[in-house]
Design a protein around this motif. Structure first.
Motif, PDB file in Angstrom:
ATOM      1  N   GLY A  48      -6.811  -8.424   6.035  1.00 45.65           N
ATOM      2  CA  GLY A  48      -6.398  -7.081   6.382  1.00 45.65           C
ATOM      3  C   GLY A  48      -5.990  -6.973   7.834  1.00 45.65           C
ATOM      4  N   VAL A  54      -7.274   6.076   1.145  1.00 45.74           N
ATOM      5  CA  VAL A  54      -8.013   4.811   1.061  1.00 45.74           C
ATOM      6  C   VAL A  54      -8.193   4.419  -0.396  1.00 45.74           C
ATOM      7  CG1 VAL A  54     -10.183   3.644   1.575  1.00 45.74           C
ATOM      8  CG2 VAL A  54      -9.187   5.196   3.258  1.00 45.74           C
ATOM      9  N   GLU A  55      -8.511   5.377  -1.243  1.00 46.56           N
ATOM     10  CA  GLU A  55      -8.737   5.100  -2.660  1.00 46.56           C
ATOM     11  C   GLU A  55      -7.491   4.493  -3.317  1.00 46.56           C
ATOM     12  OE1 GLU A  55      -9.485   8.588  -5.016  1.00 46.56           O
ATOM     13  OE2 GLU A  55     -10.409   7.444  -6.628  1.00 46.56           O
ATOM     14  N   ASP A  71      -5.055   2.947  -1.816  1.00 44.35           N
ATOM     15  CA  ASP A  71      -4.760   1.650  -1.214  1.00 44.35           C
ATOM     16  C   ASP A  71      -5.700   0.565  -1.735  1.00 44.35           C
ATOM     17  OD1 ASP A  71      -2.660   2.762   0.136  1.00 44.35           O
ATOM     18  OD2 ASP A  71      -3.777   3.087   1.991  1.00 44.35           O
ATOM     19  N   VAL A  72      -6.959   0.904  -1.959  1.00 41.96           N
ATOM     20  CA  VAL A  72      -7.888  -0.049  -2.569  1.00 41.96           C
ATOM     21  C   VAL A  72      -7.398  -0.426  -3.967  1.00 41.96           C
ATOM     22  CG1 VAL A  72     -10.224  -0.324  -3.511  1.00 41.96           C
ATOM     23  CG2 VAL A  72      -9.899   0.655  -1.232  1.00 41.96           C
ATOM     24  N   SER A 111     -13.357  -2.164   1.249  1.00 45.62           N
ATOM     25  CA  SER A 111     -13.757  -1.225   0.194  1.00 45.62           C
ATOM     26  C   SER A 111     -13.436  -1.746  -1.201  1.00 45.62           C
ATOM     27  CB  SER A 111     -13.053   0.122   0.414  1.00 45.62           C
ATOM     28  OG  SER A 111     -13.421   0.690   1.658  1.00 45.62           O
ATOM     29  N   LEU A 170       0.830  -1.201   0.000  1.00 49.56           N
ATOM     30  CA  LEU A 170       0.000   0.000   0.000  1.00 49.56           C
ATOM     31  C   LEU A 170       0.867   1.255   0.000  1.00 49.56           C
ATOM     32  CD1 LEU A 170      -2.720  -0.909   2.674  1.00 49.56           C
ATOM     33  CD2 LEU A 170      -2.619  -1.546   0.249  1.00 49.56           C
ATOM     34  N   TYR A 202      -5.708  -0.903  10.067  1.00 52.62           N
ATOM     35  CA  TYR A 202      -6.254   0.028   9.071  1.00 52.62           C
ATOM     36  C   TYR A 202      -6.656  -0.665   7.780  1.00 52.62           C
ATOM     37  CZ  TYR A 202      -5.689   2.949   4.899  1.00 52.62           C
ATOM     38  OH  TYR A 202      -5.847   3.520   3.661  1.00 52.62           O
ATOM     39  N   SER A 203      -5.873  -1.643   7.332  1.00 53.02           N
ATOM     40  CA  SER A 203      -6.167  -2.229   6.025  1.00 53.02           C
ATOM     41  C   SER A 203      -7.425  -3.081   6.018  1.00 53.02           C
ATOM     42  CB  SER A 203      -4.974  -3.032   5.489  1.00 53.02           C
ATOM     43  OG  SER A 203      -4.753  -4.200   6.227  1.00 53.02           O
ATOM     44  N   VAL A 223     -15.840   5.788   4.813  1.00 57.66           N
ATOM     45  CA  VAL A 223     -15.885   4.714   3.825  1.00 57.66           C
ATOM     46  C   VAL A 223     -17.307   4.580   3.289  1.00 57.66           C
ATOM     47  CG1 VAL A 223     -14.014   3.514   4.984  1.00 57.66           C
ATOM     48  CG2 VAL A 223     -16.377   2.878   5.487  1.00 57.66           C
ATOM     49  N   CYS A 262      -6.165   8.979   5.408  1.00 57.58           N
ATOM     50  CA  CYS A 262      -6.577   7.576   5.345  1.00 57.58           C
ATOM     51  C   CYS A 262      -7.555   7.222   6.462  1.00 57.58           C
ATOM     52  CB  CYS A 262      -5.364   6.654   5.441  1.00 57.58           C
ATOM     53  SG  CYS A 262      -4.287   6.658   4.002  1.00 57.58           S
ATOM     54  N   VAL A 271      -9.563  -0.997   4.189  1.00 56.86           N
ATOM     55  CA  VAL A 271      -9.207  -1.033   2.770  1.00 56.86           C
ATOM     56  C   VAL A 271      -9.818  -2.248   2.088  1.00 56.86           C
ATOM     57  CG1 VAL A 271      -7.296  -1.225   1.131  1.00 56.86           C
ATOM     58  CG2 VAL A 271      -7.071   0.247   3.150  1.00 56.86           C
TER      59      VAL A 271
END
Length: 234
Positions: free
Chosen positions: A72, A50-51, A53-54, A82, A45, A75-76, A168, A163, A79
């Motif tokens: 995950g 977030v965008e 990382d997705v 999403s 990542l 935090y992930s 979300v 982030c 992600v």
């Protein structure tokens, strides 16, 4: 017939790191997973949004074939929840932060008072949050070796405040089965918060007697739980 073969295919695991680490934090867990023949890949990542990382997770999925289970950490978990790739069949959250629709990571992270040794988190002049070096031994991975602590501090990757402050959308855990692995001795994310989030999503819950980073300090028992989840979710 093609659909039947795909349904019977053993899934791959995509392991996604959290703040202050990169994909190499999964190295011991990857070795433990691959020993029995599990197919797995670690995503990298940017921790910039977030965008972004997705998108990084989806690019990793595109390199694989067949069904995929996303794993995950912290935090992930927001992600992987999403991601919208059609080959994802399930999610596993490791000490995960799993905001619901229109929630932020920060909202669920600060839901309860943090551990006394959890560090204060403030962005720098560029909008990125770093961990103090001492936090790796006091809160992030208190069971790791001094050598691990020094390495984690030296190679840490900061996370953009954006982030954890961006709401979300509709989370994937509403639509797909999830497992949640609670780190019962976590000093970064309160275990009570983890149990709450796992129950809220109706996840299948497992616990580890570990700190925040079991992929570093409890890689073998974590791998065993991931293998169990992969078998159940396939």
């Amino acid at each position: 017939m093609e659909r039947d073969r795909a349904a019977d295919e053993r899934p791959s695991l995509v392991l996604v790191h959290a703040a202050w680490t990169d994909g190499s934090c999964w190295s011991r867990t990857l070795a433990a997973l691959r020993a029995p023949g599990m197919r797995c890949q670690a995503a990298q990542l940017s921790l910039s949004s977030v965008e972004d990382d997705v998108a990084a997770v989806e690019r990793t999925i595109e390199r694989l074939t067949g069904p995929v289970i996303l794993v995950g950490h912290a935090y992930s978990s927001a992600v992987i929840s999403s991601v919208r790739h059609e080959r994802v069949i399930g999610l596993v959250h490791v000490a995960g932060l799993t905001p619901a629709n229109k929630e932020t990571v920060a909202e669920v992270f600060y839901r309860l008072p943090l551990h006394p040794k959890a560090p204060a988190l403030e962005p720098d002049a560029h909008g990125y949050v770093w961990l103090p070096d001492a936090a790796f031994s006091e809160a992030f991975a208190q069971d790791a070796s001094p050598e691990d602590h020094a390495l984690l501090a030296a190679v840490q990757r900061p996370i953009a405040a954006a982030c954890i402050e961006t709401p979300v959308g509709h989370p994937l855990w509403v639509d797909l089965p999830s497992w949640y692995i609670v780190a019962e001795r976590d000093r970064m994310i309160p275990p009570d918060t983890q149990h709450y989030l796992a129950s809220r999503m109706n996840a299948h819950i497992r616990s580890l007697s570990s700190g925040h980073a079991p992929m570093i300090t409890a890689s073998s028992p974590l791998a065993a739980l991931l293998l169990e989840a992969a078998e159940k979710l396939r």
